[in-house]
Every structure is written in C-alpha cells, then in structure tokens.
Design a protein around this motif. Sequence first.
Motif, short mmCIF file in Angstrom:
data_model
loop_
_atom_site.label_atom_id
_atom_site.label_comp_id
_atom_site.label_asym_id
_atom_site.label_seq_id
_atom_site.Cartn_x
_atom_site.Cartn_y
_atom_site.Cartn_z
N MET A 1 2.87 27.97 13.67
CA MET A 1 2.68 27.98 15.11
C MET A 1 3.03 26.64 15.72
O MET A 1 3.60 26.55 16.81
CB MET A 1 1.23 28.34 15.45
N LEU A 2 2.73 25.55 15.01
CA LEU A 2 3.03 24.23 15.54
C LEU A 2 4.53 24.02 15.71
O LEU A 2 4.98 23.36 16.65
CB LEU A 2 2.45 23.16 14.60
N LYS A 3 5.32 24.58 14.81
CA LYS A 3 6.77 24.44 14.89
C LYS A 3 7.30 25.00 16.20
O LYS A 3 8.26 24.50 16.78
CB LYS A 3 7.44 25.14 13.71
N LYS A 4 6.66 26.08 16.70
CA LYS A 4 7.10 26.67 17.95
C LYS A 4 6.85 25.74 19.14
O LYS A 4 7.46 25.88 20.19
CB LYS A 4 6.39 28.00 18.18
N CYS A 5 5.95 24.78 18.95
CA CYS A 5 5.66 23.80 19.99
C CYS A 5 6.37 22.48 19.72
O CYS A 5 6.16 21.50 20.44
CB CYS A 5 4.16 23.54 20.08
N GLY A 6 7.22 22.46 18.68
CA GLY A 6 7.94 21.24 18.36
C GLY A 6 7.08 20.16 17.73
O GLY A 6 7.42 18.98 17.79
N VAL A 7 5.96 20.54 17.12
CA VAL A 7 5.03 19.57 16.54
C VAL A 7 5.25 19.49 15.03
O VAL A 7 5.24 20.50 14.34
CB VAL A 7 3.57 19.94 16.83
N ASN A 8 5.46 18.27 14.53
CA ASN A 8 5.66 18.04 13.11
C ASN A 8 4.34 17.69 12.44
O ASN A 8 3.65 16.76 12.86
CB ASN A 8 6.66 16.89 12.89
N LEU A 9 3.99 18.45 11.40
CA LEU A 9 2.71 18.26 10.72
C LEU A 9 2.81 17.10 9.73
O LEU A 9 3.73 17.03 8.92
CB LEU A 9 2.33 19.54 9.99
N VAL A 10 1.85 16.19 9.82
CA VAL A 10 1.72 15.09 8.86
C VAL A 10 0.38 15.28 8.16
O VAL A 10 -0.68 14.92 8.68
CB VAL A 10 1.78 13.71 9.55
N MET B 1 0.85 -1.19 0.00
CA MET B 1 0.00 0.00 0.00
C MET B 1 0.89 1.24 0.00
O MET B 1 1.80 1.37 0.81
CB MET B 1 -0.90 0.01 1.24
N ALA B 2 0.65 2.15 -0.95
CA ALA B 2 1.46 3.35 -1.07
C ALA B 2 1.22 4.27 0.11
O ALA B 2 0.14 4.28 0.72
CB ALA B 2 1.14 4.07 -2.37
N ASN B 3 2.26 5.05 0.44
CA ASN B 3 2.12 6.02 1.52
C ASN B 3 0.95 6.96 1.22
O ASN B 3 0.84 7.47 0.11
CB ASN B 3 3.39 6.83 1.68
N PRO B 4 0.07 7.22 2.20
CA PRO B 4 -1.06 8.11 1.97
C PRO B 4 -0.70 9.58 2.08
O PRO B 4 -1.55 10.45 1.92
CB PRO B 4 -2.03 7.71 3.09
N THR B 5 0.55 9.90 2.36
CA THR B 5 1.00 11.28 2.48
C THR B 5 2.48 11.36 2.12
O THR B 5 3.22 10.40 2.31
CB THR B 5 0.80 11.81 3.92
N ASN B 6 2.87 12.50 1.57
CA ASN B 6 4.30 12.71 1.28
C ASN B 6 4.97 13.60 2.31
O ASN B 6 6.05 14.12 2.08
CB ASN B 6 4.48 13.30 -0.13
N ALA B 7 4.34 13.78 3.46
CA ALA B 7 4.92 14.61 4.53
C ALA B 7 6.24 14.03 5.00
O ALA B 7 6.37 12.82 5.20
CB ALA B 7 3.95 14.70 5.71
N LEU B 8 7.23 14.90 5.17
CA LEU B 8 8.56 14.45 5.58
C LEU B 8 8.54 13.77 6.95
O LEU B 8 9.36 12.90 7.23
CB LEU B 8 9.52 15.65 5.62
N ALA B 9 7.59 14.17 7.79
CA ALA B 9 7.54 13.62 9.15
C ALA B 9 6.86 12.26 9.21
O ALA B 9 6.83 11.63 10.28
CB ALA B 9 6.81 14.59 10.08
N TYR B 10 6.34 11.76 8.07
CA TYR B 10 5.59 10.51 8.13
C TYR B 10 6.48 9.31 8.45
O TYR B 10 6.12 8.46 9.27
CB TYR B 10 4.84 10.28 6.81
N GLN B 11 7.66 9.23 7.82
CA GLN B 11 8.55 8.09 8.10
C GLN B 11 9.04 8.10 9.55
O GLN B 11 9.03 7.05 10.19
CB GLN B 11 9.73 8.08 7.13
N PRO B 12 9.44 9.25 10.11
CA PRO B 12 9.78 9.24 11.54
C PRO B 12 8.61 8.80 12.42
O PRO B 12 8.83 8.13 13.43
CB PRO B 12 10.15 10.71 11.81
N LEU B 13 7.38 9.15 12.05
CA LEU B 13 6.22 8.68 12.81
C LEU B 13 6.10 7.17 12.71
O LEU B 13 5.89 6.48 13.73
CB LEU B 13 4.95 9.34 12.28
N LEU B 14 6.26 6.61 11.52
CA LEU B 14 6.22 5.16 11.35
C LEU B 14 7.29 4.48 12.20
O LEU B 14 7.04 3.47 12.87
CB LEU B 14 6.44 4.80 9.87
N ASP B 15 8.49 5.06 12.19
CA ASP B 15 9.60 4.48 12.97
C ASP B 15 9.28 4.52 14.47
O ASP B 15 9.56 3.55 15.20
CB ASP B 15 10.90 5.24 12.70
N SER B 16 8.73 5.62 14.92
CA SER B 16 8.41 5.75 16.34
C SER B 16 7.37 4.72 16.76
O SER B 16 7.49 4.10 17.82
CB SER B 16 7.89 7.17 16.63
#
Length: 299
Positions: free
Chosen positions: A245-254, A1-16
């Motif tokens: 604004m999310l970046k200021k809270c350290g949140v990566n958008l997916v 199944m292909a990735n449903p998003t091309n967000a850079l933070a998606y692979q780190p989320l998968l790894d976590s």
Amino acid sequence: MANPTNALAYQPLLDSIENRDCIAVIGAGISSPDYPLWNALLTELLRDCGIRAEDLPAKIARDIASLADFARARNRAAYYDTLNRVFARRKSPECATRYHLLARIGFCSYINLNFDPVLCDVLNLHTNISVSTYPVLQPKHLRDGNVFHLHGRIDKDFPAEDGRIVLSKEDFKTAYHPIKSRVHAFLQSVFNDHDVCFLGCNPEEPNLKRILRSCESFQESLHGVTSPSRPRRFLLWNHDSAEPMLKKCGVNLVNYAKVDGAYTGLLDVLKHLAGDRPISHRQGGVESSTYASNDGGQP
C-alpha cells in the motif's frame, strides 16, 4: 558503525539528509511512552468524560474515529482538562534521547503531528527555532530548520481548546478540508517539493494517504516513474506488512529491527543517521538537565 538496516532505500535517505533536502514528519511513536498513542489517549478521554463501554452507541463504538467527538460532546471541560494534563511537560522524558538525535541528524525542518512540547524544548537547546502552529502554517519556511505543529500543540501558553488542536473526527474534517484550512495546501507543498521521512507515524492514515496519493499521481505525470528529480518519501518502520500500500503513495519502506517494545531498533537507526554531525549547544530555553540526552554522551 555498521548500517542498522539493509533496506535499499536507506542510502537514498542518507543522501537526502546529507544534502539538507529531507523534512522529518514526526508521529506519536517518537514521544512514546511519555505520551500516549491513539488508543490509550482515547481510553483516558472516555474515562475522564465519564463514559463507560455500555454508554457508547453501537455506531460510535464501531467508528473509533468518532470516539473523541463523543467524549467532547459528553463533557467538554473534562475533555480539554484531560488533554492539558496528559500532554503537559514532563520533567525527564524517556523520549528526549530520540529528539536530541533528531536535532543532530540535520533534517531541513520538522513537521510534528504530536501535541507534546518535547520536540520544541529539545531543539530549543540546540539552536534558535521558529514554530508554526495549526491553523497558521507557513510553507515558505520549510527549508529553514523550523517546526510545524500540523495538528496544533498543547503547552502552558497553548491550552487545548476548540480550533487549536486536531484530534476528533470533526477536527480532522475541518483541518483537512481543501478550502477551509491551510493543512491540505501545506502538505501538497511538502510532498510535491521536498523529500520527507516519516518517523513514529503511519502515512496510511486516511487523510495523509489521500494527499500522498494525489501528489504521487501528479509527480508521475510531471516527472515519470523513475526520474531522479521526483521528491522521495521514506518511512522508518519495524515491519513490512504495509509495503504494497505504501508503494501506491510513493513511500519507500526503511525497515529497522523490532528488538523490543521500546523502539530500540529505531534508536539504533537514529544514532546511525546522526553519525558524527556536530551541533551547536545553545544555552537557554529549557534547562539542559531537564532534557538531557539519556544515551550517556553529548545530546
């Protein structure tokens, strides 16, 4: 199944998730449409407490966070009766499929911002769980696959009443007080020591944002800006307007695709995150037919 998003933070989320390092923080979007979002809930509370638009003082009308306080002050019995009715167990909730996928994804624990019983009922079909409910929260169990009802829960054994749920402005003031409640210290432990993924909620909510930003400042002083040892934070979201604004809270958008108003794009992401991970299907708890998955396969 292909990735449903091309967000850079998606692979780190998968790894976590794969490393069992990630805690899910679950908001009202996951339980919609079976249970109301904030504005719809307030509308019901005001109506059932006998409050019309013209009854609202100008100061209250401009401060949406105070509407629940106003409704409760007007008719306390109706206020809690409405909450018990609105968040009662549904026979076949549409949102159950999302919760079955969350059970398969393998988050190391679940922090639930919702009052409804669906998360616990669905997880209870898959495995034995322990539940901590506001105001009693125990962070030592954060890696044990448990559920933490951060704002309380409403069920037949947990009726809505004073001190049990966090909904009104005064409730939030008490719950997020750094000394008078365990919520503040609990979230500090979560954000400083674990990866988290926000689903169906916005970490820009003022109380969450305040704690997130303080934890982000602490992590920068402890680890620096780019250290791989820093805990990571992710948000599954269907637009990017909040990213600065999310970046200021350290949140990566997916980002996921905004297919329609039924969270179809989010469902695609959850299915991909769940992948082929096996789960044990424990009999007991709620009958399987009541909370069966709606996607045509195993829950």
